[in-house]
Design a protein around this motif. Structure first.
Motif, PDB file in Angstrom:
ATOM      1  N   ASP A 107       0.776  -1.277   0.045  1.00  0.00           N
ATOM      2  CA  ASP A 107      -0.163  -0.102  -0.115  1.00  0.00           C
ATOM      3  C   ASP A 107       0.964   1.233  -0.043  1.00  0.00           C
ATOM      4  O   ASP A 107       1.777   1.355   0.665  1.00  0.00           O
ATOM      5  CB  ASP A 107      -0.851  -0.232   1.262  1.00  0.00           C
ATOM      6  N   LYS A 108       0.332   2.229  -0.926  1.00  0.00           N
ATOM      7  CA  LYS A 108       1.316   3.382  -0.991  1.00  0.00           C
ATOM      8  C   LYS A 108       1.692   4.225   0.387  1.00  0.00           C
ATOM      9  O   LYS A 108       2.626   4.745   0.538  1.00  0.00           O
ATOM     10  CB  LYS A 108       0.643   4.400  -1.956  1.00  0.00           C
ATOM     11  N   ALA A 109       0.513   4.441   1.084  1.00  0.00           N
ATOM     12  CA  ALA A 109       0.541   4.946   2.450  1.00  0.00           C
ATOM     13  C   ALA A 109       1.651   4.330   3.341  1.00  0.00           C
ATOM     14  O   ALA A 109       2.291   5.023   4.102  1.00  0.00           O
ATOM     15  CB  ALA A 109      -0.664   4.951   3.208  1.00  0.00           C
ATOM     16  N   PHE A 110       1.931   3.079   3.254  1.00  0.00           N
ATOM     17  CA  PHE A 110       2.695   2.241   4.062  1.00  0.00           C
ATOM     18  C   PHE A 110       4.139   2.908   4.021  1.00  0.00           C
ATOM     19  O   PHE A 110       4.995   3.068   4.727  1.00  0.00           O
ATOM     20  CB  PHE A 110       2.674   0.945   3.622  1.00  0.00           C
ATOM     21  N   TRP A 111       4.649   3.134   2.550  1.00  0.00           N
ATOM     22  CA  TRP A 111       6.034   3.592   2.409  1.00  0.00           C
ATOM     23  C   TRP A 111       6.075   5.068   2.731  1.00  0.00           C
ATOM     24  O   TRP A 111       7.117   5.499   3.277  1.00  0.00           O
ATOM     25  CB  TRP A 111       6.356   3.557   1.022  1.00  0.00           C
ATOM     26  N   PHE A 112       5.072   5.880   2.702  1.00  0.00           N
ATOM     27  CA  PHE A 112       5.133   7.196   3.217  1.00  0.00           C
ATOM     28  C   PHE A 112       5.429   7.151   4.703  1.00  0.00           C
ATOM     29  O   PHE A 112       6.034   8.006   5.214  1.00  0.00           O
ATOM     30  CB  PHE A 112       3.900   7.906   2.749  1.00  0.00           C
ATOM     31  N   HIS A 113       4.533   6.469   5.368  1.00  0.00           N
ATOM     32  CA  HIS A 113       4.796   6.362   6.980  1.00  0.00           C
ATOM     33  C   HIS A 113       6.074   5.827   7.208  1.00  0.00           C
ATOM     34  O   HIS A 113       6.650   6.213   8.350  1.00  0.00           O
ATOM     35  CB  HIS A 113       3.730   5.315   7.467  1.00  0.00           C
ATOM     36  N   CYS A 114       6.763   4.996   6.665  1.00  0.00           N
ATOM     37  CA  CYS A 114       7.997   4.390   6.678  1.00  0.00           C
ATOM     38  C   CYS A 114       8.920   5.487   6.677  1.00  0.00           C
ATOM     39  O   CYS A 114       9.776   5.649   7.441  1.00  0.00           O
ATOM     40  CB  CYS A 114       8.340   3.196   6.013  1.00  0.00           C
ATOM     41  N   LEU A 115       8.854   6.162   5.755  1.00  0.00           N
ATOM     42  CA  LEU A 115       9.621   7.381   5.189  1.00  0.00           C
ATOM     43  C   LEU A 115       9.520   8.641   6.473  1.00  0.00           C
ATOM     44  O   LEU A 115      10.813   9.154   6.964  1.00  0.00           O
ATOM     45  CB  LEU A 115       9.314   7.927   4.092  1.00  0.00           C
TER      46      LEU A 115
END
Length: 353
Positions: free
Chosen positions: A241-249
């Motif tokens: 999910d795209k949001a997952f990677w923004f949260h990791c960042l």
């Protein structure tokens, strides 16, 4: 014909004389900006470890400090990093609202509060770094305002993570205490930072940093816990999910920024070489700004994808109650900051008497 030519040449001569006087007219019309000074030329309160030059002189008029936005000094990058991020947040949210994804309803209330809290902390930071050099009282006042902005952003982030980014398993355990705890720790973070600023003088002891870092660190751990749980327990579909990677960042950027906030590097190893560009607090600002922008993107993706989850979990009354608590937190934090600011004002008056 000759007469016309002579009149034309006369006009050109007058114009040339006016152009020659133009630099003097401009010089007289624009305020003369005092040069920056070395650390020994400002009171100890304003000096930063290993930063030797680029300080603005104290006790100038307010106009000078506002116009120093366009001057090269050791706070310039701190001001401009958060100014650019504030504009980016505003423009991104405007574009999102105009895209048709945003609607004025209870579901959108935590998002609006989150964006408002982001702009609040960025604005308070800009004002603190731009205006704190005016006087000792201004220094304390604007940094206390900055701490109020930080606790506002902490709670706004907690609301966004709670409503849009949390998984059901985390929610089942944390819902009774998460938002009350986030509000309390946000207030504690503000009070801890204000008290440390009020209580300790340079050279600062380690207790000052502990008073700042421990409450703020606990607030961050709680506020980010919905995202951490989501990352740790993700399955293959949710990890893509795209949001997952923004949260990791956002977590990576925050951790890097926290390191530079806590440690005076690289200026510790290159005293005097990082005064205008490159000292640790500037790097902290840069990574905190990237953290905010990554977080905003993650929250926007979750906002679009999790409407059904929101509707099932939360009643309108419940959401409105915690929206009101956001403004209650701002009020209580502001009152705490004002109380300590008045004590500082009294101390400074006694010192000058």
């Amino acid at each position: 014909m000759t007469t016309a030519i002579l009149e034309c040449l006369s006009t050109l001569s007058v114009s040339a004389q006016q152009l020659r006087r133009l630099p003097k007219l401009l010089e007289g019309g624009l305020p003369k900006m005092p040069s920056t000074v070395k650390d020994a030329e400002v009171p100890r309160l304003f000096r930063e470890p290993y930063i030797q030059t680029g300080y603005r002189p104290t006790d100038q008029n307010w106009k000078y400090y506002f116009l120093s936005l366009f001057q090269k000094h050791n706070e310039s990058v701190n001001v401009w990093t958060h100014l650019v991020v504030a504009l980016a947040v505003l423009l991104r949210f405007r574009a999102f609202a105009e895209s048709g994804e945003f609607s004025l309803e209870t579901f959108s209330l935590p998002l609006v509060i989150y964006v408002l809290s982001s702009l609040t902390y960025l604005t308070c930071s800009i004002l603190a770094h731009l205006l704190q050099s005016k006087s000792e009282l201004a220094h304390y006042t604007f940094y206390f305002m900055d701490y109020v902005g930080v606790c506002t952003y902490q709670y706004g982030s907690a609301l966004a993570h709670y409503y849009y980014s949390s998984n059901q398993e985390w929610y089942n355990v944390a819902w009774p205490f998460f938002l009350p705890g986030a509000a309390f720790l946000g207030w504690s973070s503000c009070v801890g930072c204000c008290y440390a600023k009020y209580r300790y003088r340079r050279p600062y002891p380690i207790m000052r940093k502990l008073c700042q870092v421990i409450p703020a660190g606990l607030a961050y751990v709680l506020d980010i816990s919905p995202v951490i749980h989501r990352i740790v327990t993700c399955h293959m579909d949710s990890c893509m999910d795209k949001a997952f990677w923004f949260h990791c960042l956002q977590i990576v950027f925050f951790v890097i920024g926290a390191y530079f906030f806590s440690c005076p590097v690289p200026e510790k190893y290159f005293p005097g070489s990082c005064d205008i560009v490159g000292h640790g607090h500037q790097i902290f600002h840069l990574f905190l700004g990237m953290c905010t922008l990554s977080q905003l993107e993650g929250v926007l993706v979750d906002y679009k994808a999790r409407r059904d989850t929101f509707t099932k979990r939360y009643s309108s009354e419940y959401t409105h109650m915690f929206a009101i608590s956001f403004f209650g937190l701002i009020l209580s934090s502001t009152m705490s900051a004002v109380y300590l600011q008045r004590k500082i004002k009294k101390q400074l008056a006694e010192k000058d008497a």
